[in-house]
Motif scaffolding. Structure first.
Motif, PDB file in Angstrom:
ATOM      1  N   CYS A 198      -3.616   0.699  20.215  1.00  0.00           N
ATOM      2  CA  CYS A 198      -3.338  -0.149  19.057  1.00  0.00           C
ATOM      3  C   CYS A 198      -3.974   0.495  17.835  1.00  0.00           C
ATOM      4  O   CYS A 198      -5.195   0.722  17.808  1.00  0.00           O
ATOM      5  CB  CYS A 198      -3.898  -1.550  19.277  1.00  0.00           C
ATOM      6  SG  CYS A 198      -3.730  -2.633  17.834  1.00  0.00           S
ATOM      7  N   LEU A 199      -3.158   0.807  16.846  1.00  0.00           N
ATOM      8  CA  LEU A 199      -3.619   1.457  15.623  1.00  0.00           C
ATOM      9  C   LEU A 199      -3.481   0.467  14.467  1.00  0.00           C
ATOM     10  O   LEU A 199      -2.380   0.076  14.101  1.00  0.00           O
ATOM     11  CB  LEU A 199      -2.794   2.718  15.352  1.00  0.00           C
ATOM     12  CG  LEU A 199      -2.764   3.745  16.494  1.00  0.00           C
ATOM     13  CD1 LEU A 199      -1.820   4.894  16.157  1.00  0.00           C
ATOM     14  CD2 LEU A 199      -4.162   4.269  16.797  1.00  0.00           C
ATOM     15  N   MET A 200      -4.603   0.053  13.915  1.00  0.00           N
ATOM     16  CA  MET A 200      -4.620  -0.931  12.833  1.00  0.00           C
ATOM     17  C   MET A 200      -4.825  -0.198  11.504  1.00  0.00           C
ATOM     18  O   MET A 200      -5.779   0.555  11.342  1.00  0.00           O
ATOM     19  CB  MET A 200      -5.755  -1.942  13.067  1.00  0.00           C
ATOM     20  CG  MET A 200      -5.698  -2.601  14.433  1.00  0.00           C
ATOM     21  SD  MET A 200      -7.151  -3.643  14.815  1.00  0.00           S
ATOM     22  CE  MET A 200      -6.816  -5.046  13.736  1.00  0.00           C
ATOM     23  N   SER A 201      -3.897  -0.411  10.585  1.00  0.00           N
ATOM     24  CA  SER A 201      -3.965   0.251   9.267  1.00  0.00           C
ATOM     25  C   SER A 201      -4.259   1.746   9.412  1.00  0.00           C
ATOM     26  O   SER A 201      -5.217   2.271   8.839  1.00  0.00           O
ATOM     27  CB  SER A 201      -5.045  -0.404   8.396  1.00  0.00           C
ATOM     28  OG  SER A 201      -4.755  -1.740   8.123  1.00  0.00           O
ATOM     29  N   PRO A 202      -3.441   2.480  10.184  1.00  0.00           N
ATOM     30  CA  PRO A 202      -3.735   3.898  10.424  1.00  0.00           C
ATOM     31  C   PRO A 202      -3.681   4.724   9.154  1.00  0.00           C
ATOM     32  O   PRO A 202      -2.843   4.511   8.279  1.00  0.00           O
ATOM     33  CB  PRO A 202      -2.629   4.315  11.402  1.00  0.00           C
ATOM     34  CG  PRO A 202      -1.511   3.350  11.149  1.00  0.00           C
ATOM     35  CD  PRO A 202      -2.174   2.053  10.812  1.00  0.00           C
ATOM     36  N   TRP A 203      -4.586   5.695   9.075  1.00  0.00           N
ATOM     37  CA  TRP A 203      -4.731   6.569   7.900  1.00  0.00           C
ATOM     38  C   TRP A 203      -4.279   7.969   8.291  1.00  0.00           C
ATOM     39  O   TRP A 203      -4.953   8.651   9.044  1.00  0.00           O
ATOM     40  CB  TRP A 203      -6.191   6.574   7.472  1.00  0.00           C
ATOM     41  CG  TRP A 203      -6.484   7.178   6.134  1.00  0.00           C
ATOM     42  CD1 TRP A 203      -5.652   7.319   5.073  1.00  0.00           C
ATOM     43  CD2 TRP A 203      -7.753   7.711   5.708  1.00  0.00           C
ATOM     44  NE1 TRP A 203      -6.305   7.898   4.012  1.00  0.00           N
ATOM     45  CE2 TRP A 203      -7.594   8.142   4.373  1.00  0.00           C
ATOM     46  CE3 TRP A 203      -8.994   7.847   6.331  1.00  0.00           C
ATOM     47  CZ2 TRP A 203      -8.646   8.724   3.657  1.00  0.00           C
ATOM     48  CZ3 TRP A 203     -10.036   8.416   5.616  1.00  0.00           C
ATOM     49  CH2 TRP A 203      -9.859   8.846   4.289  1.00  0.00           C
ATOM     50  N   VAL A 204      -3.122   8.390   7.809  1.00  0.00           N
ATOM     51  CA  VAL A 204      -2.624   9.724   8.145  1.00  0.00           C
ATOM     52  C   VAL A 204      -2.380  10.591   6.914  1.00  0.00           C
ATOM     53  O   VAL A 204      -2.274  11.813   7.025  1.00  0.00           O
ATOM     54  CB  VAL A 204      -1.325   9.646   8.988  1.00  0.00           C
ATOM     55  CG1 VAL A 204      -1.580   8.938  10.306  1.00  0.00           C
ATOM     56  CG2 VAL A 204      -0.210   8.959   8.230  1.00  0.00           C
ATOM     57  N   VAL A 279       2.432   1.548  22.446  1.00  0.00           N
ATOM     58  CA  VAL A 279       1.724   1.728  21.176  1.00  0.00           C
ATOM     59  C   VAL A 279       2.050   0.549  20.277  1.00  0.00           C
ATOM     60  O   VAL A 279       3.212   0.182  20.097  1.00  0.00           O
ATOM     61  CB  VAL A 279       2.145   3.040  20.472  1.00  0.00           C
ATOM     62  CG1 VAL A 279       1.406   3.184  19.139  1.00  0.00           C
ATOM     63  CG2 VAL A 279       1.871   4.245  21.367  1.00  0.00           C
ATOM     64  N   LEU A 280       1.006  -0.051  19.707  1.00  0.00           N
ATOM     65  CA  LEU A 280       1.159  -1.124  18.730  1.00  0.00           C
ATOM     66  C   LEU A 280       0.513  -0.681  17.427  1.00  0.00           C
ATOM     67  O   LEU A 280      -0.630  -0.210  17.426  1.00  0.00           O
ATOM     68  CB  LEU A 280       0.492  -2.411  19.218  1.00  0.00           C
ATOM     69  CG  LEU A 280       0.438  -3.574  18.219  1.00  0.00           C
ATOM     70  CD1 LEU A 280       1.842  -4.067  17.876  1.00  0.00           C
ATOM     71  CD2 LEU A 280      -0.421  -4.718  18.760  1.00  0.00           C
ATOM     72  N   ILE A 281       1.247  -0.808  16.323  1.00  0.00           N
ATOM     73  CA  ILE A 281       0.738  -0.485  14.993  1.00  0.00           C
ATOM     74  C   ILE A 281       0.734  -1.768  14.177  1.00  0.00           C
ATOM     75  O   ILE A 281       1.742  -2.488  14.140  1.00  0.00           O
ATOM     76  CB  ILE A 281       1.606   0.580  14.305  1.00  0.00           C
ATOM     77  CG1 ILE A 281       1.625   1.878  15.122  1.00  0.00           C
ATOM     78  CG2 ILE A 281       1.103   0.859  12.883  1.00  0.00           C
ATOM     79  CD1 ILE A 281       2.635   2.900  14.616  1.00  0.00           C
ATOM     80  N   THR A 282      -0.384  -2.070  13.536  1.00  0.00           N
ATOM     81  CA  THR A 282      -0.432  -3.226  12.631  1.00  0.00           C
ATOM     82  C   THR A 282      -0.828  -2.739  11.239  1.00  0.00           C
ATOM     83  O   THR A 282      -1.628  -1.815  11.096  1.00  0.00           O
ATOM     84  CB  THR A 282      -1.433  -4.298  13.108  1.00  0.00           C
ATOM     85  OG1 THR A 282      -2.774  -3.807  12.976  1.00  0.00           O
ATOM     86  CG2 THR A 282      -1.179  -4.678  14.552  1.00  0.00           C
ATOM     87  N   VAL A 283      -0.263  -3.376  10.229  1.00  0.00           N
ATOM     88  CA  VAL A 283      -0.522  -2.948   8.855  1.00  0.00           C
ATOM     89  C   VAL A 283      -0.248  -4.119   7.915  1.00  0.00           C
ATOM     90  O   VAL A 283       0.556  -5.010   8.233  1.00  0.00           O
ATOM     91  CB  VAL A 283       0.346  -1.728   8.475  1.00  0.00           C
ATOM     92  CG1 VAL A 283       1.823  -2.096   8.430  1.00  0.00           C
ATOM     93  CG2 VAL A 283      -0.110  -1.092   7.174  1.00  0.00           C
ATOM     94  N   GLY A 284      -0.917  -4.131   6.788  1.00  0.00           N
ATOM     95  CA  GLY A 284      -0.695  -5.165   5.788  1.00  0.00           C
ATOM     96  C   GLY A 284       0.432  -4.794   4.843  1.00  0.00           C
ATOM     97  O   GLY A 284       0.553  -3.637   4.424  1.00  0.00           O
ATOM     98  N   GLY A 285       1.231  -5.751   4.484  1.00  0.00           N
ATOM     99  CA  GLY A 285       2.342  -5.492   3.568  1.00  0.00           C
ATOM    100  C   GLY A 285       1.898  -5.206   2.154  1.00  0.00           C
ATOM    101  O   GLY A 285       2.673  -4.678   1.355  1.00  0.00           O
ATOM    102  N   SER A 286       0.636  -5.538   1.822  1.00  0.00           N
ATOM    103  CA  SER A 286       0.123  -5.299   0.470  1.00  0.00           C
ATOM    104  C   SER A 286      -0.992  -4.272   0.454  1.00  0.00           C
ATOM    105  O   SER A 286      -1.815  -4.253  -0.462  1.00  0.00           O
ATOM    106  CB  SER A 286      -0.383  -6.619  -0.137  1.00  0.00           C
ATOM    107  OG  SER A 286       0.678  -7.529  -0.323  1.00  0.00           O
TER     108      SER A 286
END
Length: 345
Positions: A198-204, A279-286
């Protein structure tokens, strides 16, 4: 909510969450990396203070390479969650991160009746240490857990922000081994596949400004670039671009694709489906890193059938974890989603 010209979307969040968000933005916007680090306690110290406050015994595994595993829950648990915290490669794990994942551990265990769950936190080196230091440390963590009898099928990885970047380094090294880095015990033979990542707000993107950097710069808890017109915007660029540029500048060009997977060859993640089941990715829309998460999902879904993304409307960087920083008592929708994901058979 407006704060100094910045707007934070409440989206039914408690007012104290908005205050916490604004304070994080204020405290991170005008400090150099050395100044930020001077305010941070060592990760081991933060963990020990949290354990003492909770009445728990500190359980620390020394990995060598200046890294440790910090246990929240029994080492003998049926399910293990390895958490790799974010912090922009500048700051170690915070007490509110530990509080959040302690709740995740408790709630997941409640859903999995008859099975124990433990979270173990990787305490890794911060800047000026750069790649491959953090990669070596996560490889050491994985190999150590396997050596103690933890099965890959019972091991999930959760990581946020820079921590998610480190997980992607691990996958990249397993698929494209670097001779100078210890061998990863993960394998592409399908016999040692991780339960999930699970990748939360991933930085690539690190040192690159994508469109969401500009669209969400005034909304997020961490700025992309300085808005103060009275300073040099390049010399004083802050937070994401500042931290990312500092990190990338010390990484040899031949290794850049390991820390900036968005610049890697198209087939870079071929066979990732043999390394991890889902794989689960979570991210904020803002949030500023919205584009990072969306592009990563597009990159992974081409080679893995079980890649899912959740975009939280109005959500900010690391949004689910911030609730613990603001002492919000109830777990939000995304946190509940992560718990369900961990508990799923």
């Amino acid at each position: 909510m407006l704060c100094g010209g910045l707007s934070f979307p409440l989206q039914n969040k408690p007012f104290k969450r908005a205050i916490f968000d604004a304070s994080v933005r204020f405290l991170t916007s005008d400090l150099s990396i050395p100044q930020s680090q001077s305010f941070s306690k060592a990760g081991v110290t933060v963990y020990q203070e949290w354990a003492k406050e909770m009445g728990f015994k500190s359980e620390i595994d020394e990995l060598g390479e200046e890294a440790q595993l910090l246990w929240v829950g029994p080492k003998s648990a049926d399910r293990i969650v390895l958490y790799i915290p974010g912090g922009g490669y500048v700051s170690p794990v915070t007490d509110y991160m530990i509080r959040f994942f302690h709740r995740i551990q408790q709630e997941t265990e409640t859903k999995i009746k008859g099975k124990e769950v433990a979270v173990v936190i990787l305490n890794y080196s911060q800047y000026p240490k750069v790649f491959p230091t953090q990669l070596i440390q996560i490889v050491s963590a994985i190999n150590h857990l396997f050596s103690t009898g933890v099965k890959a099928s019972n091991l999930s990885l959760i990581a946020d922000s820079a921590g998610a970047n480190i997980v992607l380094q691990l996958l990249s090294h397993t698929l494209h081994s670097i001779p100078q880095v210890p061998h990863s015990l993960l394998s592409t033979d399908g016999l040692n596949s991780l339960r999930g990542i699970c990748l939360m707000s991933p930085w690539v993107s690190l040192n690159e400004a994508t469109p969401s950097h500009f669209q969400n710069d005034t909304h997020d808890i961490l700025a992309s670039k300085r808005l103060d017109l009275y300073v040099d915007p390049i010399a004083n660029s802050q937070t994401f671009l500042y931290w990312g540029s500092a990190y990338v500048a010390k990484v040899p060009t031949s290794w850049r694709q390991y820390v900036k997977v968005n610049c890697a060859p198209e087939n870079w993640f071929n066979d990732i489906d043999k390394l991890v089941n889902r794989v689960l990715i979570t991210v904020g829309g803002s949030e500023v890193l919205l584009d990072d998460a969306v592009s990563l999902r597009e990159q992974l879904v081409r080679v893995h059938p079980e890649v899912h993304i959740d975009i939280q409307a109005g959500g900010l960087h690391d949004d689910p974890i911030l609730d613990s920083g603001a002492n919000v008592k109830t777990l939000g929708r995304v946190a509940q989603l992560v718990i369900a994901w961990l508990a799923a058979e």
